[in-house]
Design a protein around this motif. Sequence first.
Motif, mmCIF file in Angstrom:
data_model
loop_
_atom_site.group_PDB
_atom_site.id
_atom_site.type_symbol
_atom_site.label_atom_id
_atom_site.label_comp_id
_atom_site.label_asym_id
_atom_site.label_seq_id
_atom_site.Cartn_x
_atom_site.Cartn_y
_atom_site.Cartn_z
ATOM 1 N N ALA A 244 0.757 -1.272 -0.067
ATOM 2 C CA ALA A 244 -0.236 0.251 -0.054
ATOM 3 C C ALA A 244 0.934 1.101 0.062
ATOM 4 O O ALA A 244 0.348 2.149 0.788
ATOM 5 C CB ALA A 244 -0.964 -0.095 1.114
ATOM 6 N N PRO A 245 2.125 1.385 -0.713
ATOM 7 C CA PRO A 245 2.644 2.742 -0.901
ATOM 8 C C PRO A 245 1.567 3.728 -1.611
ATOM 9 O O PRO A 245 1.891 4.809 -1.271
ATOM 10 C CB PRO A 245 3.992 2.507 -1.848
ATOM 11 N N ASP A 246 0.646 3.347 -2.456
ATOM 12 C CA ASP A 246 -0.330 4.341 -2.927
ATOM 13 C C ASP A 246 -0.727 4.976 -1.810
ATOM 14 O O ASP A 246 -1.237 6.317 -1.965
ATOM 15 C CB ASP A 246 -1.213 3.640 -4.037
ATOM 16 N N VAL A 247 -1.320 4.629 -0.650
ATOM 17 C CA VAL A 247 -2.006 5.136 0.209
ATOM 18 C C VAL A 247 -1.212 6.382 0.775
ATOM 19 O O VAL A 247 -1.589 7.607 0.977
ATOM 20 C CB VAL A 247 -2.137 4.463 1.450
ATOM 21 N N LEU A 248 0.099 6.017 0.810
ATOM 22 C CA LEU A 248 0.998 7.326 1.222
ATOM 23 C C LEU A 248 1.056 8.344 0.161
ATOM 24 O O LEU A 248 1.112 9.524 0.536
ATOM 25 C CB LEU A 248 2.482 6.632 1.650
ATOM 26 N N VAL A 249 1.185 7.892 -0.898
ATOM 27 C CA VAL A 249 1.345 9.143 -2.082
ATOM 28 C C VAL A 249 0.123 9.798 -2.130
ATOM 29 O O VAL A 249 0.096 11.014 -2.013
ATOM 30 C CB VAL A 249 1.444 8.240 -3.447
ATOM 31 N N ARG A 250 -1.182 9.071 -1.861
ATOM 32 C CA ARG A 250 -2.553 9.994 -2.008
ATOM 33 C C ARG A 250 -2.392 10.583 -0.883
ATOM 34 O O ARG A 250 -3.117 11.951 -0.838
ATOM 35 C CB ARG A 250 -3.432 8.878 -1.995
ATOM 36 N N ARG A 320 -1.605 -3.580 3.969
ATOM 37 C CA ARG A 320 -2.951 -4.286 4.099
ATOM 38 C C ARG A 320 -3.005 -5.585 5.030
ATOM 39 O O ARG A 320 -3.924 -5.972 5.421
ATOM 40 C CB ARG A 320 -3.722 -4.172 2.823
ATOM 41 N N SER A 321 -1.922 -6.075 4.840
ATOM 42 C CA SER A 321 -1.949 -7.345 5.628
ATOM 43 C C SER A 321 -0.346 -7.619 5.886
ATOM 44 O O SER A 321 0.591 -7.432 5.070
ATOM 45 C CB SER A 321 -2.391 -8.503 4.693
ATOM 46 N N GLU A 322 0.038 -8.061 7.125
ATOM 47 C CA GLU A 322 1.341 -8.232 7.508
ATOM 48 C C GLU A 322 1.301 -9.093 8.573
ATOM 49 O O GLU A 322 0.883 -9.014 9.679
ATOM 50 C CB GLU A 322 1.677 -6.747 8.089
ATOM 51 N N SER A 323 2.137 -10.372 8.321
ATOM 52 C CA SER A 323 2.056 -11.309 9.408
ATOM 53 C C SER A 323 2.996 -10.847 10.526
ATOM 54 O O SER A 323 2.773 -11.546 11.630
ATOM 55 C CB SER A 323 2.697 -12.668 8.748
ATOM 56 N N PRO A 337 10.553 6.298 14.836
ATOM 57 C CA PRO A 337 9.130 6.072 15.138
ATOM 58 C C PRO A 337 8.328 5.646 13.994
ATOM 59 O O PRO A 337 8.772 6.025 12.857
ATOM 60 C CB PRO A 337 8.494 7.266 15.662
ATOM 61 N N VAL A 338 7.271 4.605 14.192
ATOM 62 C CA VAL A 338 6.714 3.981 13.049
ATOM 63 C C VAL A 338 5.198 4.420 13.183
ATOM 64 O O VAL A 338 4.863 4.070 14.022
ATOM 65 C CB VAL A 338 6.997 2.719 13.007
ATOM 66 N N VAL A 339 4.641 4.777 11.846
ATOM 67 C CA VAL A 339 3.277 4.864 11.773
ATOM 68 C C VAL A 339 2.744 3.771 10.958
ATOM 69 O O VAL A 339 3.454 3.718 9.669
ATOM 70 C CB VAL A 339 3.035 6.300 11.111
ATOM 71 N N ALA A 340 1.983 3.067 11.401
ATOM 72 C CA ALA A 340 1.643 1.580 10.866
ATOM 73 C C ALA A 340 0.283 1.271 10.856
ATOM 74 O O ALA A 340 -0.460 1.822 11.626
ATOM 75 C CB ALA A 340 2.469 0.646 11.505
ATOM 76 N N SER A 341 -0.124 0.620 9.864
ATOM 77 C CA SER A 341 -1.766 0.004 9.921
ATOM 78 C C SER A 341 -1.816 -0.958 10.964
ATOM 79 O O SER A 341 -0.977 -1.701 11.346
ATOM 80 C CB SER A 341 -1.865 -0.654 8.598
ATOM 81 N N ALA A 342 -3.022 -1.035 11.663
ATOM 82 C CA ALA A 342 -3.223 -1.656 12.888
ATOM 83 C C ALA A 342 -3.938 -2.781 12.215
ATOM 84 O O ALA A 342 -5.010 -3.431 12.347
ATOM 85 C CB ALA A 342 -4.432 -0.768 13.503
ATOM 86 N N VAL A 343 -2.690 -3.664 11.444
ATOM 87 C CA VAL A 343 -3.117 -4.986 11.127
ATOM 88 C C VAL A 343 -2.161 -5.981 11.427
ATOM 89 O O VAL A 343 -0.949 -5.799 11.560
ATOM 90 C CB VAL A 343 -3.368 -4.886 9.360
ATOM 91 N N GLY A 344 -2.529 -7.289 11.565
ATOM 92 C CA GLY A 344 -1.525 -8.522 11.792
ATOM 93 C C GLY A 344 -0.598 -8.254 12.942
ATOM 94 O O GLY A 344 -0.956 -7.642 13.829
#
Length: 420
Positions: A244-250, A320-323, A337-344
């Motif tokens: 999902a790098p497109d999310v960051l560009v948008r 979008r998914s990360e084990s 610091p990391v800004v990350a999706s709340a997934v997996g």
Amino acid sequence: MPHEPQRIAMLSVHTSPLDQPGTGDAGGMNVYIAELARALARRGAEVEIFTRATSSALPESVHLDEHDDRVLVHHVPAGPFEGLDKNDLPAQLCAVTAGVLRVGAARPAGWFDVLHSHYWLSGQVGWLAAERWDVPLVHTMHTMARVKNAALAPGDSPEPATRVIGEEQVVAAADALVASTAEEGQDLVGMYDADPERVHVVAPGVDLGVFRPRADRAALRRELGLPVDRDVVLFAGRVQPLKAPDVLVRAMGVLRASGRPVPLLVVLGGPSGRATALTELQALAATSGVADDVRFHPPVARAELARWFAAADLVAVPSRSESFGLVAVEAQAAGTPVVASAVGGLRSVVQDGVSGRQVRGHDPAVWADALATALADPASRTTWRAGARRVAEQYGWDATAEQVLKVYALAAERRARVAV
């Protein structure tokens, strides 16, 4: 408990631990296999890694590290050397299996103590090889089709039924399954009907010596050609819908359109899946009005990656998914610091408000707000930098290897018990 295995066979069919992470099919799994093998070798084990040969110029076998003979990589010919997509590889599994067994046949009987396969394609090969060698099969999924299909990016293709069935077979055949997080372990049980007694949670590690904070970030930025007087957000990984790098560009486009400060977004990675993925992302930056705010850079070696992490104000992981989320751990080890999706696994490795921020969903406007808020609060980011390193220090490859060796022994014990 049985003795710790001393000769370990690992399978990584579709991508080699020698490949550069961040492009093609190479990513966190490549790092995982290489670093785990090295850590096992430090504990006295001999490790042989089998992967499919992708060039006629590759040697049949080569040491993972030039000056260390304890980890050997075998390049197994199977199908055309070039031009095969990962989705084409199921048709080559018989050829890969034959090549693996051919190498094993040259060894004395009972040479290997355990077989550890990585990703479902390797698990299919491992299923047969483990039976032939009469050794326990330990498997790490890394990603799972059902999990990925539940979080598809718009327009992305779902994983095929062939993979789902193949994963089910490997889960049923394995003597032990290694999950990187408790959530992944729950997915194995809930989505694949895995026997809970065979599922073992072992967190991957991070090289805390390579990935470390740097004292003079301004000098480091000048060395990397980054602005000293502008916020920098870094994305590191494969350029594909799943990451999902497109999310960051948008999100950069949202900031630009709303008149808020726009950081420099660095995309450190290469295309994966579609050959046009990178050019498509560059085109998106142009149409979003942020072509000058997004810098694209090819993947770099591990030591260089650590410098990029340390130089950034934030590392963004919008997957979008990360084990597990190895990039997030490595960035935190570098004190960023990391800004990350709340997934997996990201829910476990990024501690919200301690080492960064977790963002729910993939709405670019929400991501724009999260990034802008973090960048506008230098005091919090200073606190997060210290917290990021503390969080990363919980992870180490030697501790991972110690736990994995225990899993190997338990798998051998289980196999022996079933055989009686």
